[in-house]
Design a protein around this motif. Structure first.
Motif, PDB file in Angstrom:
ATOM      1  N   LYS A 151      -6.209   1.671   0.278  1.00 37.63           N
ATOM      2  CA  LYS A 151      -4.996   2.406   0.643  1.00 37.63           C
ATOM      3  C   LYS A 151      -3.863   2.270  -0.365  1.00 37.63           C
TER       4      LYS A 151
ATOM      5  N   ARG B 157      -6.178   5.668  -2.036  1.00 37.92           N
ATOM      6  CA  ARG B 157      -5.254   6.692  -1.560  1.00 37.92           C
ATOM      7  C   ARG B 157      -4.499   7.345  -2.718  1.00 37.92           C
TER       8      ARG B 157
ATOM      9  N   GLU C  52       0.826  -1.205   0.000  1.00 33.31           N
ATOM     10  CA  GLU C  52       0.000   0.000   0.000  1.00 33.31           C
ATOM     11  C   GLU C  52       0.863   1.259   0.000  1.00 33.31           C
TER      12      GLU C  52
END
Length: 290
Positions: A184, A274, A156
């Motif tokens: 993420k 993200r 991530e």
């Protein structure tokens, strides 16, 4: 009356003496042929049997009459098998970054919990972009939850780099699914679609199956509605030439654009990751809070 106590001598000379017996033909009474290279490895039946239930079952209570034949273990590389023997003989092991996952795999398969924990600790210390996808695959294969979580968190944080590694292309579908379900990931959806296509092409070549068939278990997790209309049109055109994504999934993404609502996509998520790059239409896609 004096109670006898357990008195320990020096452990180092004892460990050194036993280490000298690892793969030593002297007094050995069992011979292994290991790895695809079929390397011959010598060991001592009583020591293996008393240290490991796997070898106790494998070797039996006692050798048969005559000269015993070799025990073939073709799936474990020689270097990893020698590391296992070193641990069984000395209760210590030298681990290396390039082979620790193979030692970990052997430790799990042979039921050596202490060696498994030593390998897990070492993997966490040396985890990097080149190793992380391979480590994730081992974690998923053997249900090693803490290592799986550690690998996913690492990917991530280093998504772009990890997606370009050979280890990513060799992930199983269940392992890739774990990544594609993450909010993420620091990667834009367009790049994630490209990575998924590359992964499916490699799987198709290895398995001799169509790309779309290989991709089927994972592509539902791609968030196509995050793509701008021009990107979605280009994806649709490429999908005609090389099918990857079910047509109905692309239709759902277009429906989000047409209705300007993220909840218009049945069964599809429009949550931004993200690393999702902003696009003009994103303000319409966020699902309402429950």
């Amino acid at each position: 009356m004096e109670t006898p106590g357990l008195v320990h001598g020096e452990a180092e000379p004892f460990s050194k003496a036993l280490r000298s017996l690892v793969n030593n033909r002297l007094y050995s009474d069992v011979r292994f042929v290991v790895g695809q290279e079929r390397q011959e490895v010598f060991a001592h039946r009583c020591l293996l049997a008393c240290r490991c239930n796997f070898f106790q079952r494998l070797l039996g209570p006692e050798p048969g009459p005559g000269v015993p034949g070799p025990v073939v273990l073709s799936t474990v590389p020689a270097e990893a098998f020698l590391a296992v023997l070193e641990f069984l003989y000395t209760n210590s092991v030298k681990l290396h970054r390039h082979s620790v996952l193979e030692v970990l795999t052997a430790a799990v398969e042979y039921g050596l919990e202490e060696l498994r924990e030593l390998c897990l600790e070492f993997v966490v210390k040396v985890l990097d972009v080149e190793l992380v996808c391979e480590a994730l695959q081992v974690a998923v294969t053997f249900g090693l939850g803490p290592l799986q979580e550690r690998c996913i968190a690492f990917i991530e944080a280093h998504s772009q780099e990890a997606l370009r590694t050979r280890g990513f292309l060799e992930l199983s579908a269940p392992a890739l699914l774990l990544l594609l379900r993450s909010d993420k990931l620091c990667v834009d959806e367009a790049d994630l679609v490209l990575a998924a296509r590359s992964w499916a092409r490699v799987g198709a070549a290895v398995l001799d199956r169509p790309v779309a068939e290989v991709a089927a278990p994972v592509v539902r997790e791609l968030r196509l509605a995050l793509l701008a209309p021009a990107e979605l049109s280009a994806l649709e055109e490429q999908n005609r030439r090389e099918p990857l994504i079910p047509v109905e999934q692309i239709v759902e993404a277009w429906k989000c654009h047409a209705l300007r609502r993220g909840d218009a996509a049945r069964g599809a998520t429009c949550r931004r990751r993200r690393g999702t790059l902003p696009r003009e239409h994103h303000r319409f896609l966020d699902l309402p809070l429950k």
